[in-house]
Design an enzyme around this catalytic site. Structure first.
Site, PDB file in Angstrom:
ATOM      1  N   CYS A  83       0.941  -1.456   0.186  1.00  0.00           N
ATOM      2  CA  CYS A  83       0.073  -0.193  -0.086  1.00  0.00           C
ATOM      3  C   CYS A  83       1.261   1.278  -0.247  1.00  0.00           C
ATOM      4  O   CYS A  83       2.046   1.091  -0.477  1.00  0.00           O
ATOM      5  CB  CYS A  83      -0.955   0.165   1.161  1.00  0.00           C
ATOM      6  SG  CYS A  83      -0.207   0.180   2.830  1.00  0.00           S
ATOM      7  N   CYS A 157      -1.866   2.102  -3.997  1.00  0.00           N
ATOM      8  CA  CYS A 157      -0.404   2.877  -4.415  1.00  0.00           C
ATOM      9  C   CYS A 157      -0.342   2.979  -5.763  1.00  0.00           C
ATOM     10  O   CYS A 157       0.495   3.942  -6.294  1.00  0.00           O
ATOM     11  CB  CYS A 157       0.758   1.919  -3.872  1.00  0.00           C
ATOM     12  SG  CYS A 157       0.732   0.053  -4.404  1.00  0.00           S
ATOM     13  N   CYS A 161       2.978   1.567  -7.425  1.00  0.00           N
ATOM     14  CA  CYS A 161       3.611   0.384  -7.140  1.00  0.00           C
ATOM     15  C   CYS A 161       4.295  -0.475  -8.172  1.00  0.00           C
ATOM     16  O   CYS A 161       4.034   0.016  -9.482  1.00  0.00           O
ATOM     17  CB  CYS A 161       2.110  -0.503  -7.113  1.00  0.00           C
ATOM     18  SG  CYS A 161       1.381  -0.357  -5.733  1.00  0.00           S
TER      19      CYS A 161
END
Length: 209
Positions: A83, A157, A161
């Site tokens: 996250c 995210c 990410c």
């Protein structure tokens, strides 16, 4: 860095050397340890614990690198929960995964912008389920950790990410518990538990309870 911290880092290097000495040379082990220390030192509010955090994170990274390089793989599936701050959703997911899977699978977590500490309200609502995540700490993701994971679960995210071709990704749309009180976090917690149980079933991993 204080003298006590240097001594603690030396002890951490010795511990890691005993564990990984047959796989990696001393330079690699110390490089991962000191890089981990520097990552946490930049924003830590508990400097006395930095060597311990660095040792724990370096151990995780070395295990991941060992798997990526084909030096160690015990057949257990590895799931990485990501996250933004690695302070709420991903920590709760990892907590449920480890509790439910036991020794049958491996869980890691990380954040694109790691926070300073795990969300206290998240710790509290997980404790209601008998799961202690109070000893966890926000940490970044690293390339070898992402590459070593069999499944990467992302939670909010977005483009931050990491994406590696051929890697299996699942995106879980979940509210961010940051700033919420326990009453508002419980539904998020329960949804995370539901998703983790479904994931374990999909992976063929027996879950307790």
């Amino acid at each position: 860095m204080s003298g006590a911290q240097r001594h603690a880092l030396s002890s951490a290097a010795a511990n890691l050397g005993r564990e990984f000495g047959g796989t990696f040379n001393t330079d690699t082990i110390e490089r991962f340890l000191h890089a981990s220390y520097d990552q946490f030192a930049a924003h830590s509010t508990v400097p006395n614990f930095l060597p311990l955090l660095a040792e724990r994170f370096a151990r995780q990274r070395l295990r991941a690198l060992s798997k990526v390089e084909g030096n160690a793989h015990d057949g257990r599936p590895t799931v990485l929960f990501l996250c933004v701050h690695n302070a709420g959703r991903s920590q709760m997911a990892m907590g449920f995964f480890e509790y439910l899977a036991g020794d049958h699978a491996v869980a890691w977590s990380g954040g694109s912008e790691p926070g300073r500490e795990v969300n206290a309200a998240a710790i509290a609502v997980m404790a209601e389920r008998g799961i202690d995540i109070s000893k966890e700490f926000p940490k970044p993701w690293t390339e070898e950790i992402v590459r070593a994971a069999d499944v990467v679960i992302t939670m909010g995210c977005g483009d931050a990410c990491p994406v590696f071709p051929g890697k299996r990704y699942l995106n879980w749309e979940l509210e961010d518990p940051a700033g919420k009180d326990p009453a508002d976090i419980r539904p998020i917690r329960d949804e995370i538990e539901h998703r983790v149980r479904a994931l374990l079933t999909e992976l063929g991993v027996p879950a307790r309870g």
